[in-house]
Design a protein around this motif. Sequence first.
Motif, PDB file in Angstrom:
ATOM      1  N   GLU A  39      27.064 -67.263 -12.398  1.00 57.04           N
ATOM      2  CA  GLU A  39      26.989 -68.687 -12.708  1.00 57.04           C
ATOM      3  C   GLU A  39      28.387 -69.289 -12.696  1.00 57.04           C
ATOM      4  O   GLU A  39      29.353 -68.649 -13.090  1.00 57.04           O
ATOM      5  CB  GLU A  39      26.371 -68.903 -14.086  1.00 57.04           C
ATOM      6  N   VAL A  40      28.475 -70.539 -12.228  1.00 49.87           N
ATOM      7  CA  VAL A  40      29.691 -71.331 -12.345  1.00 49.87           C
ATOM      8  C   VAL A  40      29.325 -72.549 -13.182  1.00 49.87           C
ATOM      9  O   VAL A  40      28.184 -73.002 -13.174  1.00 49.87           O
ATOM     10  CB  VAL A  40      30.270 -71.744 -10.969  1.00 49.87           C
ATOM     11  N   PHE A  41      30.304 -73.058 -13.917  1.00 44.60           N
ATOM     12  CA  PHE A  41      30.017 -74.106 -14.887  1.00 44.60           C
ATOM     13  C   PHE A  41      30.626 -75.447 -14.496  1.00 44.60           C
ATOM     14  O   PHE A  41      31.727 -75.507 -13.947  1.00 44.60           O
ATOM     15  CB  PHE A  41      30.515 -73.678 -16.269  1.00 44.60           C
ATOM     16  N   SER A  42      29.914 -76.490 -14.817  1.00 39.60           N
ATOM     17  CA  SER A  42      30.360 -77.855 -14.572  1.00 39.60           C
ATOM     18  C   SER A  42      31.750 -78.046 -15.172  1.00 39.60           C
ATOM     19  O   SER A  42      32.017 -77.618 -16.280  1.00 39.60           O
ATOM     20  CB  SER A  42      29.371 -78.822 -15.228  1.00 39.60           C
ATOM     21  N   GLY A  43      32.638 -78.674 -14.418  1.00 37.93           N
ATOM     22  CA  GLY A  43      33.995 -78.916 -14.897  1.00 37.93           C
ATOM     23  C   GLY A  43      34.989 -77.852 -14.481  1.00 37.93           C
ATOM     24  O   GLY A  43      36.192 -78.051 -14.641  1.00 37.93           O
ATOM     25  N   SER A  44      34.516 -76.736 -13.949  1.00 35.71           N
ATOM     26  CA  SER A  44      35.413 -75.690 -13.460  1.00 35.71           C
ATOM     27  C   SER A  44      35.976 -76.097 -12.102  1.00 35.71           C
ATOM     28  O   SER A  44      35.346 -76.843 -11.360  1.00 35.71           O
ATOM     29  CB  SER A  44      34.663 -74.363 -13.304  1.00 35.71           C
ATOM     30  N   THR A  45      37.151 -75.579 -11.773  1.00 36.57           N
ATOM     31  CA  THR A  45      37.797 -75.914 -10.506  1.00 36.57           C
ATOM     32  C   THR A  45      37.811 -74.694  -9.601  1.00 36.57           C
ATOM     33  O   THR A  45      38.182 -73.599 -10.034  1.00 36.57           O
ATOM     34  CB  THR A  45      39.248 -76.369 -10.749  1.00 36.57           C
ATOM     35  N   VAL A  46      37.431 -74.886  -8.331  1.00 36.93           N
ATOM     36  CA  VAL A  46      37.439 -73.798  -7.357  1.00 36.93           C
ATOM     37  C   VAL A  46      38.863 -73.622  -6.845  1.00 36.93           C
ATOM     38  O   VAL A  46      39.459 -74.554  -6.313  1.00 36.93           O
ATOM     39  CB  VAL A  46      36.477 -74.088  -6.184  1.00 36.93           C
ATOM     40  N   LYS A  47      39.412 -72.421  -7.034  1.00 36.49           N
ATOM     41  CA  LYS A  47      40.778 -72.116  -6.616  1.00 36.49           C
ATOM     42  C   LYS A  47      40.834 -71.339  -5.306  1.00 36.49           C
ATOM     43  O   LYS A  47      41.870 -71.311  -4.651  1.00 36.49           O
ATOM     44  CB  LYS A  47      41.505 -71.316  -7.712  1.00 36.49           C
ATOM     45  N   GLN A  48      39.716 -70.701  -4.933  1.00 36.32           N
ATOM     46  CA  GLN A  48      39.699 -69.941  -3.689  1.00 36.32           C
ATOM     47  C   GLN A  48      38.257 -69.718  -3.269  1.00 36.32           C
ATOM     48  O   GLN A  48      37.409 -69.425  -4.105  1.00 36.32           O
ATOM     49  CB  GLN A  48      40.386 -68.588  -3.889  1.00 36.32           C
ATOM     50  N   MET A 103      33.768 -81.268  -2.577  1.00 30.19           N
ATOM     51  CA  MET A 103      33.418 -82.655  -2.711  1.00 30.19           C
ATOM     52  C   MET A 103      33.846 -83.377  -1.446  1.00 30.19           C
ATOM     53  O   MET A 103      34.873 -83.092  -0.885  1.00 30.19           O
ATOM     54  CB  MET A 103      34.103 -83.268  -3.924  1.00 30.19           C
ATOM     55  N   TYR A 104      33.050 -84.306  -1.025  1.00 30.68           N
ATOM     56  CA  TYR A 104      33.334 -85.057   0.177  1.00 30.68           C
ATOM     57  C   TYR A 104      33.706 -86.480  -0.196  1.00 30.68           C
ATOM     58  O   TYR A 104      33.765 -86.833  -1.369  1.00 30.68           O
ATOM     59  CB  TYR A 104      32.117 -84.994   1.107  1.00 30.68           C
ATOM     60  N   LEU A 105      33.964 -87.310   0.776  1.00 35.95           N
ATOM     61  CA  LEU A 105      34.486 -88.643   0.528  1.00 35.95           C
ATOM     62  C   LEU A 105      33.680 -89.411  -0.517  1.00 35.95           C
ATOM     63  O   LEU A 105      34.234 -89.985  -1.438  1.00 35.95           O
ATOM     64  CB  LEU A 105      34.540 -89.427   1.846  1.00 35.95           C
ATOM     65  N   ASN A 106      32.365 -89.400  -0.407  1.00 36.83           N
ATOM     66  CA  ASN A 106      31.540 -90.180  -1.332  1.00 36.83           C
ATOM     67  C   ASN A 106      30.637 -89.340  -2.219  1.00 36.83           C
ATOM     68  O   ASN A 106      29.805 -89.878  -2.935  1.00 36.83           O
ATOM     69  CB  ASN A 106      30.673 -91.174  -0.556  1.00 36.83           C
ATOM     70  N   GLY A 107      30.730 -88.036  -2.159  1.00 34.28           N
ATOM     71  CA  GLY A 107      29.847 -87.226  -2.984  1.00 34.28           C
ATOM     72  C   GLY A 107      29.872 -85.764  -2.580  1.00 34.28           C
ATOM     73  O   GLY A 107      30.876 -85.259  -2.102  1.00 34.28           O
ATOM     74  N   GLY A 110      39.267 -76.429  -4.151  1.00 42.92           N
ATOM     75  CA  GLY A 110      39.679 -77.740  -4.648  1.00 42.92           C
ATOM     76  C   GLY A 110      38.586 -78.530  -5.337  1.00 42.92           C
ATOM     77  O   GLY A 110      38.863 -79.520  -6.004  1.00 42.92           O
ATOM     78  N   ASP A 111      37.338 -78.121  -5.181  1.00 39.20           N
ATOM     79  CA  ASP A 111      36.233 -78.854  -5.804  1.00 39.20           C
ATOM     80  C   ASP A 111      36.203 -78.629  -7.307  1.00 39.20           C
ATOM     81  O   ASP A 111      36.526 -77.548  -7.796  1.00 39.20           O
ATOM     82  CB  ASP A 111      34.877 -78.397  -5.245  1.00 39.20           C
ATOM     83  N   ILE A 112      35.791 -79.652  -8.021  1.00 41.06           N
ATOM     84  CA  ILE A 112      35.450 -79.518  -9.434  1.00 41.06           C
ATOM     85  C   ILE A 112      33.937 -79.401  -9.468  1.00 41.06           C
ATOM     86  O   ILE A 112      33.231 -80.298  -8.987  1.00 41.06           O
ATOM     87  CB  ILE A 112      35.933 -80.725 -10.255  1.00 41.06           C
ATOM     88  N   LYS A 115      37.247 -67.753  -6.598  1.00 46.08           N
ATOM     89  CA  LYS A 115      38.127 -67.717  -7.763  1.00 46.08           C
ATOM     90  C   LYS A 115      37.948 -69.071  -8.426  1.00 46.08           C
ATOM     91  O   LYS A 115      38.106 -70.116  -7.794  1.00 46.08           O
ATOM     92  CB  LYS A 115      39.587 -67.532  -7.355  1.00 46.08           C
ATOM     93  N   ILE A 116      37.584 -69.047  -9.719  1.00 43.99           N
ATOM     94  CA  ILE A 116      37.271 -70.261 -10.461  1.00 43.99           C
ATOM     95  C   ILE A 116      38.205 -70.393 -11.657  1.00 43.99           C
ATOM     96  O   ILE A 116      38.375 -69.444 -12.426  1.00 43.99           O
ATOM     97  CB  ILE A 116      35.811 -70.227 -10.971  1.00 43.99           C
TER      98      ILE A 116
END
Length: 146
Positions: A69-78, A1-5, A33-35, A49-50
């Motif tokens: 597939e990755v799912f909405s709301g998951s957090t990227v750890k690596q 995620m960036y500053l505005n999106g 770090g992205d959700i 790693k999610i």
Amino acid sequence: MYLNGWQVLRDGRWTEQEAAILVPGDIISIKLGDIVPADARLLEGDSLKIDQSALTGESLPVSKNSGDEVFSGSTVKQGEIEAIVIATGVHTFFGKAAHLVDSTNQVGHFQKGCICLPSPDPTKWKPRALDRPFVLFYLQNIPNTK
């Protein structure tokens, strides 16, 4: 995620877009770090790693590779990779689960649990039965009853 999106590839150009206007078919860049903003399928690149514990209850991050597939709301750890959006909003895995929970009329044993709502006088705290799932109470300034 960036500053505005989110960094989104549309019409051959990377632009910054709000998560709310992502649509299936958009290519997004996701990194540490992205959700994850939407359900997406990973494209070519390194594995991720999610942390999807909010969705599945798994306590440890899981590895995801190209094609997964990755799912909405998951957090990227690596890791960092590009992905194609396949579902947004109520059509995501999380959105469908929330709809199922919201559409039930039955009250389970967990929802019948009892909580106490605080007031300035602890002797007047009244128990209330939970009637909806996922109720979150943030209790502030609870008086010391010692």
